[in-house]
Design an enzyme around this catalytic site. Sequence first.
Site, PDB file in Angstrom:
ATOM      1  N   GLU A   1       1.565   4.465   1.800  1.00 24.37           N
ATOM      2  CA  GLU A   1       1.840   4.251   2.997  1.00 24.37           C
ATOM      3  C   GLU A   1       2.933   3.777   3.566  1.00 24.37           C
ATOM      4  OE1 GLU A   1      -1.281   3.845   2.208  1.00 24.37           O
ATOM      5  OE2 GLU A   1      -2.985   4.958   3.657  1.00 24.37           O
TER       6      GLU A   1
ATOM      7  N   HIS B   1       1.265  -1.483   0.207  1.00 25.38           N
ATOM      8  CA  HIS B   1       0.119  -0.127  -0.237  1.00 25.38           C
ATOM      9  C   HIS B   1       0.881   1.659  -0.293  1.00 25.38           C
ATOM     10  CE1 HIS B   1      -3.625  -2.148   2.143  1.00 25.38           C
ATOM     11  NE2 HIS B   1      -2.729  -2.695   0.783  1.00 25.38           N
TER      12      HIS B   1
ATOM     13  N   CYS C   1      -5.932   2.190   6.024  1.00 27.42           N
ATOM     14  CA  CYS C   1      -6.246   0.796   5.767  1.00 27.42           C
ATOM     15  C   CYS C   1      -5.808   0.407   7.100  1.00 27.42           C
ATOM     16  CB  CYS C   1      -6.473  -0.219   4.811  1.00 27.42           C
ATOM     17  SG  CYS C   1      -4.204  -0.896   5.424  1.00 27.42           S
TER      18      CYS C   1
ATOM     19  N   CYS D   1      -2.222  -0.281   7.095  1.00 22.50           N
ATOM     20  CA  CYS D   1      -1.482   0.904   7.030  1.00 22.50           C
ATOM     21  C   CYS D   1      -1.336   1.862   8.458  1.00 22.50           C
ATOM     22  CB  CYS D   1      -1.857   1.712   5.903  1.00 22.50           C
ATOM     23  SG  CYS D   1      -1.748   0.671   4.602  1.00 22.50           S
TER      24      CYS D   1
END
Length: 156
Positions: free
Chosen positions: A55, A53, A83, A86
């Site tokens: 991040e 992801h 999420c 993250c």
Amino acid sequence: MNDIEIMQLGIKEAEKTMAENMGGPFGAAIVKDGEVIAVSSNHVLANNDPTAHAEVEAIRSACRKLGTYDLSGCEIYATGYPCPMCLSAIIWANIKKVFVCGLPEDAEKIGFRDDFIYRYIQDRMQDKDTLEIVELDRKPAQELYEKYAAMNKIIY
Ligand SMILES: [Zn+2]
């Protein structure tokens, strides 16, 4: 650079990599003392890595650049609300401030499951169709932890 300009770095990076089918429409930037340390985007498809992801990618990049696992003093700009994975990575990295644009429900509208995972956690993870957690004998793990503690290693 102001907050909007920094957020635009993540948006531009996401636009670039989503056009190249590298991942979803998510970007992130990490800043320390007004300096942009890392800009990244979602690379789930390019890396065949469900944890890639924006991040997490930005945290990995910033940690490599700064030579540390501790991003205290850094702030992260995420185009989407982080999420749970993250969010955890951000907390593990000791980042204390997150600037966000999109919310989980915005990502859910186009089919991403961020909001679904938040609800799963809030519902105490009882939905075994989503994930079954099986507890085995704790003793081996306890012994491992005790060995680590006895070695006076870093707790981060
Ligand atoms: Zn995430």
